[in-house]
Write a protein that holds these residues in place. Structure first.
Motif, PDB file in Angstrom:
ATOM      1  N   SER A  98      37.061  34.401  37.306  1.00  0.00           N
ATOM      2  CA  SER A  98      37.799  35.629  36.987  1.00  0.00           C
ATOM      3  C   SER A  98      37.543  36.703  38.030  1.00  0.00           C
ATOM      4  N   TYR A  99      36.300  36.769  38.542  1.00  0.00           N
ATOM      5  CA  TYR A  99      35.999  37.739  39.602  1.00  0.00           C
ATOM      6  C   TYR A  99      36.803  37.442  40.864  1.00  0.00           C
ATOM      7  N   TRP A 128      36.168  47.305  31.596  1.00  0.00           N
ATOM      8  CA  TRP A 128      36.512  46.295  32.592  1.00  0.00           C
ATOM      9  C   TRP A 128      37.873  45.652  32.341  1.00  0.00           C
ATOM     10  N   GLY A 147      36.986  44.126  40.376  1.00  0.00           N
ATOM     11  CA  GLY A 147      36.218  42.889  40.311  1.00  0.00           C
ATOM     12  C   GLY A 147      34.745  43.144  40.052  1.00  0.00           C
ATOM     13  N   MET A 148      34.187  44.188  40.674  1.00  0.00           N
ATOM     14  CA  MET A 148      32.779  44.507  40.444  1.00  0.00           C
ATOM     15  C   MET A 148      32.534  44.935  39.002  1.00  0.00           C
ATOM     16  N   ALA A 151      40.735  45.151  35.173  1.00  0.00           N
ATOM     17  CA  ALA A 151      41.025  43.797  35.649  1.00  0.00           C
ATOM     18  C   ALA A 151      42.508  43.540  35.835  1.00  0.00           C
ATOM     19  N   THR A 201      34.317  44.091  36.412  1.00  0.00           N
ATOM     20  CA  THR A 201      34.492  42.892  35.584  1.00  0.00           C
ATOM     21  C   THR A 201      33.273  41.996  35.655  1.00  0.00           C
ATOM     22  N   PHE A 202      32.805  41.746  36.857  1.00  0.00           N
ATOM     23  CA  PHE A 202      31.704  40.801  37.037  1.00  0.00           C
ATOM     24  C   PHE A 202      30.412  41.335  36.433  1.00  0.00           C
TER      25      PHE A 202
END
Length: 562
Positions: free
Chosen positions: A121-122, A201, A137-138, A205, A140-141
């Protein structure tokens, strides 16, 4: 493009196979367990256990169906992308990781699929390689890594029982150990399903391509946490945390429904509606009705992925325009207009569409289950907010007049429309088929006429508020100064779980990725000299005050000593 079509056909064949297997397992009440011995570690057996039952097979079939539609949709949506092969294999890796989570009953196997979901996903969120995608992305991760800590803690705690198969060793654990394992699992599931305070997040995303959002951030990744809680609820209930799940679900549903009224980005509105439905599922799990939560999880995956694909169709036709104030009047696109109407009506729980069969039973169960008045009130307000933001999105994006791009033809191609038609058919017919399948024994819920009309009253109130307040622009006149900040910042969740993580990443990047020689070498020495210069200048500018302060300090020391 041939590779997208090829894998789409393969996934569709697997969907038919898994769907028939799910029907077979449910009718004959069978469950297959495959255990692969991998060795031992400190007298603890390391094995991989695969559980194939009707619940896992049915959910996997739905993942494969949505993946098939996404692959067909991407043939034309991602047609001009030079990295289409990389995109194809990233989506396939995501489907594989989702399968590991779905079929595993061993915590180690779940962790492998769980981390696979986080990594893929990232990579998919940062697919466009720009600053916005990197920040999203950061967030989310890192948010998902916080949940991974909970899953790792549950693995460590079950290490003392000699195995990680939770459906076997749940009977030998006492209430304390059972509660701790449940707490760690719930922590991981809350972050994966973007519950408060880890909600920032999911809207961020949306920087990923639209097919990724339709597959990852609407129907599979975000529901992995709910699915894992459902699987654990089959073997033991979360009675320890039922009120906590109920409160978190209500807060998430109210926050996302309210904040969606302030968004002008179509993708963000759909993401917040997904967040609202996830809070609704958590609230159902708080009541202990895991089967109803699983039922709504399946129905929600269909119409929400359809809504994402329709929104992506509009964005693609308007050359990347995502503000729904500049689109509208899609009379020349009957397929996307019909698909979006059906998805929005299903989101509102319109009778005889997919989500009606799950939402109606859930609402009647909550109204007639002896729950508190405050819980029922929040449920009804959440229902009214769902109607409100759904009607608002439909009015500005397809029913209203186009403000800026008059006469734009948003027709894209056959593959995109075909994938929308497939999901439309399932969004119409899958709900009652699944209700007959799961609830083959009729159950009667008796409530009074006044209680039954409460839901209809709040739905009508939501429609009235949308027509009178939002469409006539009274919302901004009366509420922007008072509630705009609270709605635009997701109840300050963006600053709490979003910007703070990015700030930590920026600081760590300067230390760990900037190079140790730069940190402790010339750049570090320059930073120290600048700091000392500022300190010495402050002393020099206030030399008299420094002298008085030192004299006062000396007097205090003398008095303390003598």
């Amino acid at each position: 493009m041939n590779i997208m079509l090829l894998w789409g056909v393969v996934l569709f064949n697997f969907f038919i196979l898994f769907f028939m297997m799910g029907f077979y397992f449910f009718v004959y009440d069978e469950c297959w367990i495959f255990e692969f011995k991998l060795g031992s570690f400190v007298s603890v057996g390391v094995d991989y256990v695969v559980v194939v039952d009707w619940m896992s097979v049915l959910f996997m079939s739905l993942v494969l169906l949505i993946s098939f539609c996404v692959f067909l949709y991407s043939v034309e949506y991602m047609g001009s992308d030079v990295n289409i092969v990389r995109f194809c294999f990233l989506v396939l890796l995501f489907v594989l990781s989702m399968g590991l989570v779905i079929f595993s009953s061993n915590l180690m196997g779940i962790l492998i699929g769980w981390d696979g979901l986080g990594i893929t996903s990232y990579v998919l969120v940062i697919y466009y390689n720009n600053v916005r995608s990197l920040n999203a992305g950061m967030i989310t991760f890192l948010s998902n890594r916080l949940g991974d800590i909970g899953l790792l803690m549950s693995i460590v705690w079950m290490f003392g029982f000699g195995n990680w198969n939770y459906f076997v060793y749940v009977n030998v654990m006492n209430d304390t150990n059972l509660g701790l394992v449940g707490l760690f699992i719930m922590m991981g599931c809350m972050t994966k399903s973007a519950q408060i305070p880890f909600s920032a997040w999911l809207p961020a995303a949306m920087a990923a391509p639209t097919p990724v959002s339709a597959l990852v951030h609407s129907s599979t990744l975000v529901t992995a946490g709910v699915y894992l809680l459902v699987r654990f609820s089959v073997y033991y209930s979360f009675d320890f945390f039922s009120w906590f799940l109920l409160g978190v679900g209500i807060l998430t549903m109210m926050m996302s429904g309210y904040c969606s009224l302030w968004e002008m980005d179509m993708s963000s509105v759909v993401a917040l509606s997904t967040l609202s439905q996830l809070g609704f599922m958590m609230m159902i799990l708080g009541f202990g009705s895991w089967l109803l939560a699983y039922f709504h999880l399946l129905t929600h995956a269909l119409f929400k992925s359809l809504l994402f694909l329709c929104v992506g169709y509009i964005i693609h036709g308007y050359s990347g325009e995502q503000d729904f104030r500049s689109v509208g009047g899609l009379i020349n696109s009957p397929v996307v207009m019909s698909g979006m109407n059906i998805s929005l009506l299903a989101l509102m729980g319109f009778p005889f569409l997919t989500s009606f069969y799950s939402k109606d039973v859930i609402i009647e169960m909550m109204l007639g289950g002896g729950n508190g008045l405050l819980v029922v009130f929040f449920l009804m307000v959440g229902l009214g907010l769902t109607v409100l933001y759904s009607f608002r999105l439909g009015y500005f994006s397809i029913w209203g007049f186009c403000l800026y791009n008059s006469g734009v033809d948003v027709s894209s191609g056959f593959m995109m429309e075909f994938s929308i038609v497939v999901l439309v058919l399932f969004s119409v017919f899958y709900g009652f088929f699944l209700s007959w399948w799961l609830f083959n024994i009729p159950s009667v819920i008796i409530v009074s006429v006044y209680v039954k009309l409460i839901g209809l009253i709040f739905i009508c109130f939501g429609l009235f508020m949308c027509v009178v307040v939002i469409i006539n622009d009274l919302w901004w006149d009366f509420g922007e100064m008072l509630f705009g900040l609270l709605g635009g910042s997701m109840w300050f969740m963006v600053g709490l779980s979003g910007n703070s993580m990015c700030r930590v990443v920026d600081e760590c990047y300067g230390v760990f990725e900037g190079g140790w020689m730069e940190v402790i070498g010339g750049w570090g020495l320059m930073s120290v000299l600048k700091f000392m210069t500022v300190v010495l200048e402050s002393f020099w500018s206030n030399i008299f005050m420094v002298y008085l302060f030192s004299f006062l300090l000396w007097v205090v020391v003398v008095l303390v000593i003598f």
